[in-house]
Design a protein around this motif. Structure first.
Motif, PDB file in Angstrom:
ATOM      1  N   VAL A 142      42.422  29.722  33.368  1.00  0.00           N
ATOM      2  CA  VAL A 142      42.820  28.437  33.948  1.00  0.00           C
ATOM      3  C   VAL A 142      43.606  28.655  35.238  1.00  0.00           C
ATOM      4  CG1 VAL A 142      44.323  26.425  33.593  1.00  0.00           C
ATOM      5  CG2 VAL A 142      42.748  27.146  31.789  1.00  0.00           C
ATOM      6  N   ILE A 143      44.557  29.592  35.203  1.00  0.00           N
ATOM      7  CA  ILE A 143      45.355  29.867  36.406  1.00  0.00           C
ATOM      8  C   ILE A 143      44.460  30.357  37.538  1.00  0.00           C
ATOM      9  CG2 ILE A 143      47.155  31.353  37.383  1.00  0.00           C
ATOM     10  CD1 ILE A 143      48.498  31.301  34.603  1.00  0.00           C
ATOM     11  N   PHE A 144      43.525  31.255  37.214  1.00  0.00           N
ATOM     12  CA  PHE A 144      42.627  31.772  38.246  1.00  0.00           C
ATOM     13  C   PHE A 144      41.737  30.663  38.800  1.00  0.00           C
ATOM     14  CE2 PHE A 144      38.803  34.028  39.740  1.00  0.00           C
ATOM     15  CZ  PHE A 144      39.405  34.827  40.691  1.00  0.00           C
ATOM     16  N   GLY A 145      41.232  29.800  37.925  1.00  0.00           N
ATOM     17  CA  GLY A 145      40.416  28.682  38.384  1.00  0.00           C
ATOM     18  C   GLY A 145      41.192  27.748  39.300  1.00  0.00           C
ATOM     19  N   LEU A 146      42.443  27.446  38.930  1.00  0.00           N
ATOM     20  CA  LEU A 146      43.275  26.595  39.777  1.00  0.00           C
ATOM     21  C   LEU A 146      43.579  27.262  41.114  1.00  0.00           C
ATOM     22  CD1 LEU A 146      45.793  25.160  37.148  1.00  0.00           C
ATOM     23  CD2 LEU A 146      43.959  23.930  38.337  1.00  0.00           C
ATOM     24  N   LEU A 147      43.770  28.579  41.083  1.00  0.00           N
ATOM     25  CA  LEU A 147      44.015  29.311  42.319  1.00  0.00           C
ATOM     26  C   LEU A 147      42.808  29.250  43.250  1.00  0.00           C
ATOM     27  CD1 LEU A 147      45.819  31.238  43.990  1.00  0.00           C
ATOM     28  CD2 LEU A 147      44.823  33.121  42.679  1.00  0.00           C
ATOM     29  N   VAL A 148      41.614  29.399  42.705  1.00  0.00           N
ATOM     30  CA  VAL A 148      40.400  29.325  43.524  1.00  0.00           C
ATOM     31  C   VAL A 148      40.240  27.930  44.114  1.00  0.00           C
ATOM     32  CG1 VAL A 148      37.876  29.377  43.420  1.00  0.00           C
ATOM     33  CG2 VAL A 148      39.202  31.197  42.354  1.00  0.00           C
ATOM     34  N   ILE A 149      40.430  26.907  43.286  1.00  0.00           N
ATOM     35  CA  ILE A 149      40.322  25.524  43.774  1.00  0.00           C
ATOM     36  C   ILE A 149      41.355  25.261  44.867  1.00  0.00           C
ATOM     37  CG2 ILE A 149      40.682  23.107  43.112  1.00  0.00           C
ATOM     38  CD1 ILE A 149      39.467  23.882  40.359  1.00  0.00           C
ATOM     39  N   ALA A 191      42.703  32.634  27.981  1.00  0.00           N
ATOM     40  CA  ALA A 191      42.402  31.265  28.407  1.00  0.00           C
ATOM     41  C   ALA A 191      43.358  30.818  29.512  1.00  0.00           C
ATOM     42  CB  ALA A 191      42.486  30.321  27.210  1.00  0.00           C
ATOM     43  N   LEU A 192      44.630  31.128  29.346  1.00  0.00           N
ATOM     44  CA  LEU A 192      45.618  30.748  30.352  1.00  0.00           C
ATOM     45  C   LEU A 192      45.352  31.453  31.680  1.00  0.00           C
ATOM     46  CD1 LEU A 192      48.143  29.061  30.847  1.00  0.00           C
ATOM     47  CD2 LEU A 192      49.500  30.977  30.022  1.00  0.00           C
ATOM     48  N   LEU A 193      44.984  32.727  31.626  1.00  0.00           N
ATOM     49  CA  LEU A 193      44.651  33.455  32.854  1.00  0.00           C
ATOM     50  C   LEU A 193      43.428  32.861  33.535  1.00  0.00           C
ATOM     51  CD1 LEU A 193      45.297  37.155  31.753  1.00  0.00           C
ATOM     52  CD2 LEU A 193      46.589  35.845  33.451  1.00  0.00           C
ATOM     53  N   GLU A 231      49.691  26.480  50.022  1.00  0.00           N
ATOM     54  CA  GLU A 231      50.153  27.857  50.170  1.00  0.00           C
ATOM     55  C   GLU A 231      51.192  28.193  49.116  1.00  0.00           C
ATOM     56  OE1 GLU A 231      52.991  30.806  51.718  1.00  0.00           O
ATOM     57  OE2 GLU A 231      53.226  28.815  52.577  1.00  0.00           O
ATOM     58  N   GLU A 232      52.083  27.271  48.841  1.00  0.00           N
ATOM     59  CA  GLU A 232      53.118  27.498  47.842  1.00  0.00           C
ATOM     60  C   GLU A 232      52.523  27.565  46.436  1.00  0.00           C
ATOM     61  OE1 GLU A 232      56.503  24.607  46.845  1.00  0.00           O
ATOM     62  OE2 GLU A 232      57.270  25.889  48.463  1.00  0.00           O
ATOM     63  N   PHE A 233      51.582  26.695  46.134  1.00  0.00           N
ATOM     64  CA  PHE A 233      50.927  26.728  44.829  1.00  0.00           C
ATOM     65  C   PHE A 233      50.149  28.032  44.642  1.00  0.00           C
ATOM     66  CE2 PHE A 233      47.440  25.940  41.897  1.00  0.00           C
ATOM     67  CZ  PHE A 233      48.134  25.454  40.803  1.00  0.00           C
ATOM     68  N   ALA A 234      49.484  28.503  45.697  1.00  0.00           N
ATOM     69  CA  ALA A 234      48.751  29.765  45.617  1.00  0.00           C
ATOM     70  C   ALA A 234      49.710  30.918  45.341  1.00  0.00           C
ATOM     71  CB  ALA A 234      47.968  30.011  46.900  1.00  0.00           C
ATOM     72  N   ARG A 235      50.858  30.918  45.986  1.00  0.00           N
ATOM     73  CA  ARG A 235      51.844  31.980  45.771  1.00  0.00           C
ATOM     74  C   ARG A 235      52.371  31.966  44.344  1.00  0.00           C
ATOM     75  NH1 ARG A 235      56.671  30.693  48.400  1.00  0.00           N
ATOM     76  NH2 ARG A 235      55.332  29.998  50.080  1.00  0.00           N
ATOM     77  N   PHE A 236      52.705  30.778  43.836  1.00  0.00           N
ATOM     78  CA  PHE A 236      53.232  30.681  42.478  1.00  0.00           C
ATOM     79  C   PHE A 236      52.186  31.043  41.427  1.00  0.00           C
ATOM     80  CE2 PHE A 236      56.481  27.278  43.939  1.00  0.00           C
ATOM     81  CZ  PHE A 236      57.242  28.269  44.537  1.00  0.00           C
ATOM     82  N   SER A 237      50.961  30.591  41.629  1.00  0.00           N
ATOM     83  CA  SER A 237      49.919  30.915  40.650  1.00  0.00           C
ATOM     84  C   SER A 237      49.565  32.395  40.692  1.00  0.00           C
ATOM     85  CB  SER A 237      48.678  30.049  40.865  1.00  0.00           C
ATOM     86  OG  SER A 237      48.162  30.211  42.154  1.00  0.00           O
ATOM     87  N   LEU A 238      49.673  33.022  41.854  1.00  0.00           N
ATOM     88  CA  LEU A 238      49.430  34.460  41.944  1.00  0.00           C
ATOM     89  C   LEU A 238      50.527  35.248  41.224  1.00  0.00           C
ATOM     90  CD1 LEU A 238      47.384  36.440  43.102  1.00  0.00           C
ATOM     91  CD2 LEU A 238      48.802  36.600  45.133  1.00  0.00           C
ATOM     92  N   ILE A 239      51.756  34.775  41.298  1.00  0.00           N
ATOM     93  CA  ILE A 239      52.850  35.399  40.544  1.00  0.00           C
ATOM     94  C   ILE A 239      52.541  35.340  39.052  1.00  0.00           C
ATOM     95  CG2 ILE A 239      55.275  35.141  39.853  1.00  0.00           C
ATOM     96  CD1 ILE A 239      55.836  34.179  42.735  1.00  0.00           C
ATOM     97  N   TRP A 240      52.195  34.165  38.565  1.00  0.00           N
ATOM     98  CA  TRP A 240      51.896  34.008  37.141  1.00  0.00           C
ATOM     99  C   TRP A 240      50.685  34.848  36.744  1.00  0.00           C
ATOM    100  CZ3 TRP A 240      53.149  30.066  33.202  1.00  0.00           C
ATOM    101  CH2 TRP A 240      54.423  29.534  33.397  1.00  0.00           C
ATOM    102  N   LEU A 241      49.654  34.843  37.568  1.00  0.00           N
ATOM    103  CA  LEU A 241      48.437  35.597  37.272  1.00  0.00           C
ATOM    104  C   LEU A 241      48.728  37.090  37.187  1.00  0.00           C
ATOM    105  CD1 LEU A 241      45.372  34.922  36.959  1.00  0.00           C
ATOM    106  CD2 LEU A 241      45.133  35.535  39.352  1.00  0.00           C
ATOM    107  N   THR A 242      49.523  37.606  38.083  1.00  0.00           N
ATOM    108  CA  THR A 242      49.818  39.029  38.121  1.00  0.00           C
ATOM    109  C   THR A 242      50.676  39.467  36.937  1.00  0.00           C
ATOM    110  OG1 THR A 242      49.711  38.975  40.528  1.00  0.00           O
ATOM    111  CG2 THR A 242      50.798  40.873  39.532  1.00  0.00           C
ATOM    112  N   VAL A 243      51.763  38.766  36.707  1.00  0.00           N
ATOM    113  CA  VAL A 243      52.691  39.189  35.660  1.00  0.00           C
ATOM    114  C   VAL A 243      52.087  38.979  34.270  1.00  0.00           C
ATOM    115  CG1 VAL A 243      54.990  38.806  34.703  1.00  0.00           C
ATOM    116  CG2 VAL A 243      54.666  38.761  37.157  1.00  0.00           C
ATOM    117  N   LEU A 244      51.446  37.849  34.058  1.00  0.00           N
ATOM    118  CA  LEU A 244      50.812  37.605  32.765  1.00  0.00           C
ATOM    119  C   LEU A 244      49.597  38.512  32.570  1.00  0.00           C
ATOM    120  CD1 LEU A 244      51.173  35.784  30.305  1.00  0.00           C
ATOM    121  CD2 LEU A 244      49.637  34.148  31.362  1.00  0.00           C
ATOM    122  N   GLY A 245      48.893  38.810  33.650  1.00  0.00           N
ATOM    123  CA  GLY A 245      47.759  39.727  33.570  1.00  0.00           C
ATOM    124  C   GLY A 245      48.193  41.133  33.197  1.00  0.00           C
TER     125      GLY A 245
END
Length: 156
Positions: free
Chosen positions: A18-25, A14-16, A45-59
């Motif tokens: 949500v993070i992916f949805g926020l990244l797309v938006i 679920a968290l992944l 740009e900064e939010f996309a970078r941070f959410s990609l970090i979370w998405l990758t490591v948590l994924g």
């Protein structure tokens, strides 16, 4: 332990999502604001970078747990007899847990501690960078739990 495993997997999924949805938006808004409005948003740009970090490591932690998958070449493993294959899989899970403990939990924990104690914040969002990096030790703990679970699963 099975209940904790399934609950943790569902929460991470679920968290992944949500993070992916926020990244797309965020990325869609960045494109719209740049080409339609004519001014780029400062935080996208900064939010996309941070959410990609979370998405990758948590994924990566999720893949280790839900699919028992990880970056590997399993050609030789599939050629082994069943008893040697199980032993080799246990060794792999132990090595992954040790890596997660040393690099992600201890090293990531030090990184979080240092960035929080220095008071480093991101330039656009003004978020403490320790909060961004906190996903590394958390994911390390999740990987350790999943490795332990996978070893227990191999015993039965």
């Amino acid at each position: 332990m099975d209940k904790i495993y399934t609950t943790l997997n569902k929460v991470i999924e679920a968290l992944l999502a949500v993070i992916f949805g926020l990244l797309v938006i965020d990325v869609v808004w960045q494109v719209v604001s740049r080409y339609v409005v004519g001014q780029s948003s400062s935080f996208t740009e900064e939010f996309a970078r941070f959410s990609l970090i979370w998405l990758t490591v948590l994924g990566a932690a999720h893949i280790n747990g839900s699919k028992d998958g990880h970056l590997s070449m399993d050609f030789l493993l599939t050629k082994l007899p069943e008893e040697k294959k199980i032993k080799r899989q246990k060794i792999i899970q132990i090595m992954m847990a040790v890596f997660a403990l040393v690099i992600m939990v201890i090293g990531g924990g030090n990184l979080v501690y240092i960035t929080l104690s220095l008071g480093q914040t991101s330039s656009a969002l003004q978020v403490p960078l320790g909060f961004v990096y906190a996903i590394v030790p958390v994911s390390g703990l999740i990987i350790i739990f999943f490795s332990y679970y996978n070893i227990k699963k191999l015993n039965f």
